[in-house]
Write a protein that holds these residues in place. Sequence first.
Motif, mmCIF file in Angstrom:
data_model
loop_
_atom_site.group_PDB
_atom_site.id
_atom_site.type_symbol
_atom_site.label_atom_id
_atom_site.label_comp_id
_atom_site.label_asym_id
_atom_site.label_seq_id
_atom_site.Cartn_x
_atom_site.Cartn_y
_atom_site.Cartn_z
ATOM 1 N N LEU A 1 0.860 -1.177 0.000
ATOM 2 C CA LEU A 1 0.000 0.000 0.000
ATOM 3 C C LEU A 1 0.894 1.224 0.000
ATOM 4 C CD1 LEU A 1 -1.994 -2.213 1.004
ATOM 5 C CD2 LEU A 1 -3.030 -0.455 2.407
ATOM 6 N N SER A 2 0.700 2.082 -0.973
ATOM 7 C CA SER A 2 1.437 3.344 -1.064
ATOM 8 C C SER A 2 0.478 4.447 -0.653
ATOM 9 C CB SER A 2 1.914 3.579 -2.493
ATOM 10 O OG SER A 2 2.726 2.509 -2.917
ATOM 11 N N ILE A 3 0.843 5.171 0.393
ATOM 12 C CA ILE A 3 -0.057 6.152 0.985
ATOM 13 C C ILE A 3 0.618 7.517 1.024
ATOM 14 C CG2 ILE A 3 -1.376 6.742 3.066
ATOM 15 C CD1 ILE A 3 -1.109 3.691 3.809
ATOM 16 N N ILE A 4 -0.130 8.548 0.621
ATOM 17 C CA ILE A 4 0.340 9.924 0.765
ATOM 18 C C ILE A 4 -0.683 10.667 1.612
ATOM 19 C CG2 ILE A 4 0.890 12.092 -0.389
ATOM 20 C CD1 ILE A 4 1.914 10.468 -2.733
ATOM 21 N N VAL A 5 -0.197 11.255 2.692
ATOM 22 C CA VAL A 5 -1.065 11.984 3.617
ATOM 23 C C VAL A 5 -0.814 13.480 3.449
ATOM 24 C CG1 VAL A 5 -1.730 12.301 6.032
ATOM 25 C CG2 VAL A 5 -0.933 10.056 5.256
ATOM 26 N N ASP A 6 -1.850 14.182 2.969
ATOM 27 C CA ASP A 6 -1.781 15.634 2.795
ATOM 28 C C ASP A 6 -2.384 16.367 3.990
ATOM 29 O OD1 ASP A 6 -0.799 15.330 0.157
ATOM 30 O OD2 ASP A 6 -2.833 15.194 -0.634
ATOM 31 N N GLU A 7 -3.260 15.701 4.698
ATOM 32 C CA GLU A 7 -4.016 16.326 5.787
ATOM 33 C C GLU A 7 -3.545 15.768 7.126
ATOM 34 O OE1 GLU A 7 -6.184 18.842 7.642
ATOM 35 O OE2 GLU A 7 -6.356 18.810 5.455
#
Length: 86
Positions: free
Chosen positions: A8-14
């Motif tokens: 799982l590739s996850i990007i968290v902006d918030e």
Amino acid sequence: MEKRVALLSIIVDERDSVEKLNALLHEYGEFIIGRMGIPYKRREINIISIAMDAPQDTTSELAGKIGKLEGVNVKTSFSGVISNDE
């Protein structure tokens, strides 16, 4: 039960979603092989990779829950290797 290794590739902006994300990862912890997190301060985001060994439905379920979090994007890659071990 058939299991597959997935990433799982996850990007968290918030930033406010981090606590909810960590709670989900804890909930699915028995399936997580490893985790790597990279805080990218310059862009004010977090980049996270989660390696899992789980039934495909379980991995997809987690990805779906993560994708519903505000300011969080997730993509899933599955290996072609299927195992029947427990």
